[in-house]
Design an enzyme around this catalytic site. Structure first.
Site, PDB file in Angstrom:
ATOM      1  N   ASP A   1       0.826  -1.212   0.000  1.00 16.81           N
ATOM      2  CA  ASP A   1       0.000   0.000   0.000  1.00 16.81           C
ATOM      3  C   ASP A   1       0.860   1.261   0.000  1.00 16.81           C
ATOM      4  OD1 ASP A   1      -2.397   1.357  -0.020  1.00 16.81           O
ATOM      5  OD2 ASP A   1      -2.628   1.345   2.147  1.00 16.81           O
TER       6      ASP A   1
ATOM      7  N   HIS B   1       2.508   3.238  -8.840  1.00 15.07           N
ATOM      8  CA  HIS B   1       2.392   1.801  -9.127  1.00 15.07           C
ATOM      9  C   HIS B   1       3.591   1.325  -9.947  1.00 15.07           C
ATOM     10  CE1 HIS B   1      -1.513   1.953  -7.385  1.00 15.07           C
ATOM     11  NE2 HIS B   1      -2.109   2.579  -8.379  1.00 15.07           N
TER      12      HIS B   1
ATOM     13  N   LEU C   1      10.974 -20.637  -5.077  1.00 16.24           N
ATOM     14  CA  LEU C   1       9.990 -19.727  -4.472  1.00 16.24           C
ATOM     15  C   LEU C   1       8.639 -19.782  -5.204  1.00 16.24           C
ATOM     16  CD1 LEU C   1       9.467 -17.113  -2.592  1.00 16.24           C
ATOM     17  CD2 LEU C   1      10.001 -15.825  -4.661  1.00 16.24           C
TER      18      LEU C   1
HETATM   19  C1  FPP Z   1      -2.093   0.101  -3.252  1.00 13.40           C
HETATM   20  O1  FPP Z   1      -1.631   1.425  -3.310  1.00 13.40           O
HETATM   21  C2  FPP Z   1      -1.563  -0.690  -4.355  1.00 13.40           C
HETATM   22  C3  FPP Z   1      -2.313  -1.266  -5.338  1.00 13.40           C
HETATM   23  C4  FPP Z   1      -3.778  -1.148  -5.377  1.00 13.40           C
HETATM   24  C5  FPP Z   1      -1.720  -2.005  -6.450  1.00 13.40           C
HETATM   25  C6  FPP Z   1      -0.376  -2.659  -6.203  1.00 13.40           C
HETATM   26  C7  FPP Z   1       0.187  -2.990  -7.526  1.00 13.40           C
HETATM   27  C8  FPP Z   1       1.490  -2.886  -7.878  1.00 13.40           C
HETATM   28  C9  FPP Z   1       2.572  -2.559  -6.926  1.00 13.40           C
HETATM   29  C10 FPP Z   1       1.915  -3.082  -9.294  1.00 13.40           C
HETATM   30  C11 FPP Z   1       1.423  -4.290 -10.021  1.00 13.40           C
HETATM   31  C12 FPP Z   1       1.755  -5.565  -9.360  1.00 13.40           C
HETATM   32  C13 FPP Z   1       2.570  -6.533  -9.848  1.00 13.40           C
HETATM   33  C14 FPP Z   1       2.681  -7.819  -9.087  1.00 13.40           C
HETATM   34  C15 FPP Z   1       3.366  -6.378 -11.053  1.00 13.40           C
HETATM   35  P1  FPP Z   1      -2.694   2.602  -3.357  1.00 13.40           P
HETATM   36  O2  FPP Z   1      -2.873   2.985  -4.772  1.00 13.40           O
HETATM   37  O3  FPP Z   1      -3.943   2.181  -2.647  1.00 13.40           O
HETATM   38  O4  FPP Z   1      -1.947   3.707  -2.554  1.00 13.40           O
HETATM   39  P2  FPP Z   1      -2.618   4.837  -1.679  1.00 13.40           P
HETATM   40  O5  FPP Z   1      -3.234   4.164  -0.479  1.00 13.40           O
HETATM   41  O6  FPP Z   1      -1.450   5.682  -1.306  1.00 13.40           O
HETATM   42  O7  FPP Z   1      -3.609   5.551  -2.542  1.00 13.40           O
END
Ligand code: FPP
Length: 248
Positions: free
Chosen positions: A21, A38, A132
Protein backbone atom coordinates in the site's frame (compact mmCIF):
# COMPACT_ATOMS: atom_id res chain seq x y z
CA UNK A 1 26.09 1.71 3.10
CA UNK A 2 25.05 0.52 6.59
CA UNK A 3 24.91 -3.27 7.00
CA UNK A 4 21.56 -4.99 6.46
CA UNK A 5 19.58 -6.02 9.57
CA UNK A 6 20.84 -9.43 10.75
CA UNK A 7 18.60 -12.38 9.99
CA UNK A 8 18.62 -15.85 11.55
CA UNK A 9 18.58 -18.27 8.60
CA UNK A 10 17.17 -21.01 10.84
CA UNK A 11 14.04 -19.09 11.78
CA UNK A 12 12.76 -17.76 8.49
CA UNK A 13 9.04 -17.28 7.87
CA UNK A 14 8.04 -19.94 5.34
CA UNK A 15 5.35 -17.69 3.90
CA UNK A 16 5.41 -13.89 3.77
CA UNK A 17 2.29 -12.04 2.62
CA UNK A 18 2.38 -8.34 1.75
CA UNK A 19 -0.27 -5.65 1.41
CA UNK A 20 1.58 -3.32 -0.97
CA UNK A 21 0.00 0.00 0.00
CA UNK A 22 0.92 3.67 -0.35
CA UNK A 23 1.72 3.89 -4.06
CA UNK A 24 -0.79 6.64 -4.76
CA UNK A 25 0.21 8.80 -1.78
CA UNK A 26 3.89 8.34 -2.62
CA UNK A 27 3.24 9.65 -6.13
CA UNK A 28 0.95 12.49 -5.02
CA UNK A 29 3.56 13.77 -2.58
CA UNK A 30 5.92 14.13 -5.52
CA UNK A 31 3.36 15.79 -7.75
CA UNK A 32 3.25 12.67 -9.94
CA UNK A 33 0.32 10.70 -11.34
CA UNK A 34 -0.84 7.82 -9.11
CA UNK A 35 0.16 5.39 -11.83
CA UNK A 36 3.80 6.46 -11.42
CA UNK A 37 3.55 5.19 -7.83
CA UNK A 38 2.39 1.80 -9.13
CA UNK A 39 5.15 1.82 -11.74
CA UNK A 40 7.88 2.37 -9.15
CA UNK A 41 5.99 -0.18 -7.01
CA UNK A 42 6.69 -2.78 -9.69
CA UNK A 43 10.42 -2.14 -9.15
CA UNK A 44 9.85 -2.91 -5.46
CA UNK A 45 8.07 -6.13 -6.48
CA UNK A 46 11.12 -7.19 -8.45
CA UNK A 47 13.55 -6.35 -5.64
CA UNK A 48 11.46 -8.10 -2.97
CA UNK A 49 10.91 -11.24 -5.06
CA UNK A 50 14.64 -11.51 -5.63
CA UNK A 51 15.51 -10.85 -1.98
CA UNK A 52 12.91 -13.38 -0.76
CA UNK A 53 14.20 -15.99 -3.19
CA UNK A 54 17.81 -15.48 -2.14
CA UNK A 55 16.86 -15.76 1.53
CA UNK A 56 15.08 -19.07 0.88
CA UNK A 57 11.53 -17.93 1.62
CA UNK A 58 9.15 -20.61 0.28
CA UNK A 59 6.06 -18.55 -0.50
CA UNK A 60 5.61 -14.84 -1.16
CA UNK A 61 2.02 -13.62 -1.55
CA UNK A 62 1.50 -10.11 -2.91
CA UNK A 63 -1.84 -8.30 -2.79
CA UNK A 64 -1.70 -6.82 -6.28
CA UNK A 65 -5.39 -6.13 -6.98
CA UNK A 66 -8.41 -6.51 -4.72
CA UNK A 67 -12.05 -7.18 -5.58
CA UNK A 68 -12.66 -3.58 -4.40
CA UNK A 69 -9.96 -2.14 -6.71
CA UNK A 70 -12.29 -2.59 -9.73
CA UNK A 71 -14.04 0.56 -8.43
CA UNK A 72 -10.98 2.73 -9.17
CA UNK A 73 -10.99 5.06 -12.19
CA UNK A 74 -10.85 3.12 -15.44
CA UNK A 75 -7.47 4.64 -16.40
CA UNK A 76 -5.87 3.46 -13.16
CA UNK A 77 -7.34 -0.05 -13.50
CA UNK A 78 -6.13 -0.43 -17.08
CA UNK A 79 -2.75 1.07 -16.14
CA UNK A 80 -2.37 -1.53 -13.38
CA UNK A 81 -3.37 -4.34 -15.76
CA UNK A 82 -0.77 -3.15 -18.22
CA UNK A 83 1.92 -3.04 -15.54
CA UNK A 84 1.01 -6.59 -14.54
CA UNK A 85 1.17 -7.87 -18.13
CA UNK A 86 4.53 -6.26 -18.89
CA UNK A 87 5.98 -7.34 -15.54
CA UNK A 88 5.06 -10.98 -16.17
CA UNK A 89 6.36 -11.00 -19.73
CA UNK A 90 9.61 -9.31 -18.74
CA UNK A 91 10.20 -11.52 -15.69
CA UNK A 92 9.35 -14.92 -17.19
CA UNK A 93 12.95 -15.70 -18.28
CA UNK A 94 14.26 -14.79 -14.83
CA UNK A 95 11.52 -16.87 -13.17
CA UNK A 96 12.58 -19.87 -15.26
CA UNK A 97 16.25 -19.26 -14.50
CA UNK A 98 15.60 -19.17 -10.75
CA UNK A 99 12.86 -21.84 -10.66
CA UNK A 100 10.17 -19.46 -9.39
CA UNK A 101 6.62 -20.78 -9.69
CA UNK A 102 3.77 -18.36 -10.28
CA UNK A 103 0.41 -18.95 -8.63
CA UNK A 104 -2.63 -16.80 -8.37
CA UNK A 105 -5.40 -16.41 -5.81
CA UNK A 106 -8.65 -14.56 -6.46
CA UNK A 107 -10.90 -14.40 -9.48
CA UNK A 108 -8.23 -13.95 -12.14
CA UNK A 109 -10.79 -14.89 -14.80
CA UNK A 110 -12.24 -11.39 -14.30
CA UNK A 111 -9.03 -9.82 -15.65
CA UNK A 112 -9.05 -8.41 -19.20
CA UNK A 113 -7.97 -10.87 -21.88
CA UNK A 114 -4.45 -9.48 -22.41
CA UNK A 115 -3.11 -9.81 -18.86
CA UNK A 116 -5.20 -12.96 -18.29
CA UNK A 117 -3.57 -14.76 -21.21
CA UNK A 118 -0.08 -13.77 -20.10
CA UNK A 119 -0.91 -14.88 -16.57
CA UNK A 120 -2.09 -18.29 -17.82
CA UNK A 121 1.05 -18.65 -19.95
CA UNK A 122 3.41 -17.82 -17.07
CA UNK A 123 1.53 -20.08 -14.62
CA UNK A 124 1.72 -22.96 -17.12
CA UNK A 125 5.38 -22.43 -18.02
CA UNK A 126 6.52 -22.14 -14.41
CA UNK A 127 4.29 -24.93 -13.07
CA UNK A 128 7.13 -27.46 -12.65
CA UNK A 129 9.47 -24.98 -10.95
CA UNK A 130 10.38 -25.93 -7.40
CA UNK A 131 11.81 -22.73 -5.89
CA UNK A 132 9.99 -19.73 -4.47
CA UNK A 133 6.22 -19.70 -5.03
CA UNK A 134 5.23 -16.20 -6.12
CA UNK A 135 1.55 -16.04 -5.30
CA UNK A 136 -0.27 -13.04 -6.74
CA UNK A 137 -3.60 -12.01 -5.25
CA UNK A 138 -5.55 -10.68 -8.25
CA UNK A 139 -9.17 -9.62 -8.13
CA UNK A 140 -8.86 -11.09 -4.65
CA UNK A 141 -11.04 -10.63 -1.59
CA UNK A 142 -10.90 -12.93 1.41
CA UNK A 143 -14.66 -12.90 1.98
CA UNK A 144 -15.25 -13.75 -1.66
CA UNK A 145 -12.68 -16.58 -1.41
CA UNK A 146 -14.32 -17.99 1.75
CA UNK A 147 -17.79 -17.80 0.14
CA UNK A 148 -16.57 -19.65 -2.95
CA UNK A 149 -14.92 -22.31 -0.77
CA UNK A 150 -18.10 -22.67 1.29
CA UNK A 151 -20.20 -23.14 -1.84
CA UNK A 152 -17.82 -25.87 -3.02
CA UNK A 153 -18.13 -27.66 0.32
CA UNK A 154 -21.92 -27.39 0.08
CA UNK A 155 -21.84 -28.88 -3.42
CA UNK A 156 -19.70 -31.77 -2.19
CA UNK A 157 -22.19 -32.38 0.62
CA UNK A 158 -25.11 -32.32 -1.83
CA UNK A 159 -23.27 -34.80 -4.05
CA UNK A 160 -22.89 -37.11 -1.05
CA UNK A 161 -19.08 -36.89 -1.11
CA UNK A 162 -18.84 -35.15 2.25
CA UNK A 163 -20.87 -35.18 5.46
CA UNK A 164 -21.52 -31.77 7.09
CA UNK A 165 -20.07 -33.05 10.38
CA UNK A 166 -16.81 -33.85 8.56
CA UNK A 167 -16.26 -30.21 7.64
CA UNK A 168 -13.22 -29.27 9.67
CA UNK A 169 -10.51 -26.62 9.27
CA UNK A 170 -8.57 -28.79 6.83
CA UNK A 171 -11.65 -29.34 4.67
CA UNK A 172 -12.30 -25.61 4.37
CA UNK A 173 -8.62 -24.74 3.92
CA UNK A 174 -8.48 -27.32 1.13
CA UNK A 175 -11.14 -25.43 -0.82
CA UNK A 176 -9.53 -22.00 -0.46
CA UNK A 177 -7.49 -20.52 -3.32
CA UNK A 178 -4.39 -21.06 -1.18
CA UNK A 179 -4.95 -24.85 -0.91
CA UNK A 180 -1.63 -26.62 -0.51
CA UNK A 181 0.26 -23.52 0.64
CA UNK A 182 1.36 -22.99 4.24
CA UNK A 183 -0.41 -20.20 6.13
CA UNK A 184 1.49 -16.88 6.16
CA UNK A 185 3.82 -16.54 9.15
CA UNK A 186 4.46 -12.86 8.55
CA UNK A 187 1.99 -10.36 7.11
CA UNK A 188 3.51 -7.02 6.12
CA UNK A 189 1.52 -3.89 5.32
CA UNK A 190 3.30 -0.87 3.88
CA UNK A 191 1.90 2.67 3.79
CA UNK A 192 1.03 2.91 7.49
CA UNK A 193 -2.65 1.91 7.56
CA UNK A 194 -3.73 -0.48 10.33
CA UNK A 195 -6.18 -2.64 8.39
CA UNK A 196 -6.35 -6.12 6.86
CA UNK A 197 -8.41 -4.87 3.89
CA UNK A 198 -10.06 -8.22 3.17
CA UNK A 199 -6.72 -10.00 2.74
CA UNK A 200 -6.18 -13.66 3.74
CA UNK A 201 -8.67 -13.42 6.62
CA UNK A 202 -8.70 -17.18 7.24
CA UNK A 203 -5.04 -17.91 6.52
CA UNK A 204 -3.58 -15.02 8.55
CA UNK A 205 -5.18 -16.14 11.83
CA UNK A 206 -1.78 -16.68 13.47
CA UNK A 207 0.38 -14.48 11.26
CA UNK A 208 2.66 -11.95 12.90
CA UNK A 209 1.68 -8.48 11.70
CA UNK A 210 4.27 -5.93 10.65
CA UNK A 211 3.04 -2.50 9.63
CA UNK A 212 5.43 0.13 8.37
CA UNK A 213 4.92 3.76 7.39
CA UNK A 214 7.21 3.18 4.41
CA UNK A 215 5.14 3.35 1.20
CA UNK A 216 5.47 0.39 -1.13
CA UNK A 217 7.58 2.20 -3.79
CA UNK A 218 10.24 2.70 -1.09
CA UNK A 219 9.98 -0.77 0.42
CA UNK A 220 13.18 -2.46 -0.64
CA UNK A 221 15.65 -5.10 0.63
CA UNK A 222 16.55 -3.30 3.88
CA UNK A 223 12.85 -2.91 4.78
CA UNK A 224 12.19 -6.59 4.11
CA UNK A 225 15.14 -7.61 6.27
CA UNK A 226 13.90 -5.34 9.06
CA UNK A 227 10.42 -6.91 8.89
CA UNK A 228 11.91 -10.41 9.07
CA UNK A 229 14.24 -9.41 11.91
CA UNK A 230 11.25 -8.01 13.84
CA UNK A 231 9.33 -11.24 13.17
CA UNK A 232 12.25 -13.24 14.53
CA UNK A 233 12.20 -11.22 17.75
CA UNK A 234 8.55 -12.04 18.38
CA UNK A 235 7.42 -15.05 20.40
CA UNK A 236 4.74 -16.99 18.57
CA UNK A 237 2.62 -18.66 21.22
CA UNK A 238 -0.35 -20.02 19.21
CA UNK A 239 -2.57 -19.61 22.28
CA UNK A 240 -0.12 -21.14 24.77
CA UNK A 241 1.63 -19.30 27.59
CA UNK A 242 5.24 -18.14 27.39
CA UNK A 243 6.12 -20.58 30.25
CA UNK A 244 4.64 -23.50 28.31
CA UNK A 245 6.78 -22.64 25.30
CA UNK A 246 9.92 -22.29 27.40
CA UNK A 247 9.29 -25.77 28.85
CA UNK A 248 8.73 -27.44 25.48
C1 FPP B 1 -2.09 0.10 -3.25
O1 FPP B 1 -1.63 1.42 -3.31
C2 FPP B 1 -1.56 -0.69 -4.35
C3 FPP B 1 -2.31 -1.27 -5.34
C4 FPP B 1 -3.78 -1.15 -5.38
C5 FPP B 1 -1.72 -2.01 -6.45
C6 FPP B 1 -0.38 -2.66 -6.20
C7 FPP B 1 0.19 -2.99 -7.53
C8 FPP B 1 1.49 -2.89 -7.88
C9 FPP B 1 2.57 -2.56 -6.93
C10 FPP B 1 1.91 -3.08 -9.29
C11 FPP B 1 1.42 -4.29 -10.02
C12 FPP B 1 1.76 -5.56 -9.36
C13 FPP B 1 2.57 -6.53 -9.85
C14 FPP B 1 2.68 -7.82 -9.09
C15 FPP B 1 3.37 -6.38 -11.05
P1 FPP B 1 -2.69 2.60 -3.36
O2 FPP B 1 -2.87 2.98 -4.77
O3 FPP B 1 -3.94 2.18 -2.65
O4 FPP B 1 -1.95 3.71 -2.55
P2 FPP B 1 -2.62 4.84 -1.68
O5 FPP B 1 -3.23 4.16 -0.48
O6 FPP B 1 -1.45 5.68 -1.31
O7 FPP B 1 -3.61 5.55 -2.54
Amino acid sequence: MPALPRIDQDNLPAHIAIIMDGNGRWANRRGLMRLMGHKVGVDSVKVIVEAARKLGIRVLTLYAFSTENWRRPEAEVSGLMDLLRTFLLRELPSMMEHSIRLRVIGQAQRLPEGPRRVLEKVIAETSANTGLVLNLALSYGARDEILRATARLARRCMAGELAPEDIDEAALAGELDTAGLPDPDLLIRTGGEYRLSNFLLWQASYAELYITETPWPEFRKRELYLAIQTYQQRQRRFGRTGDQLAAS
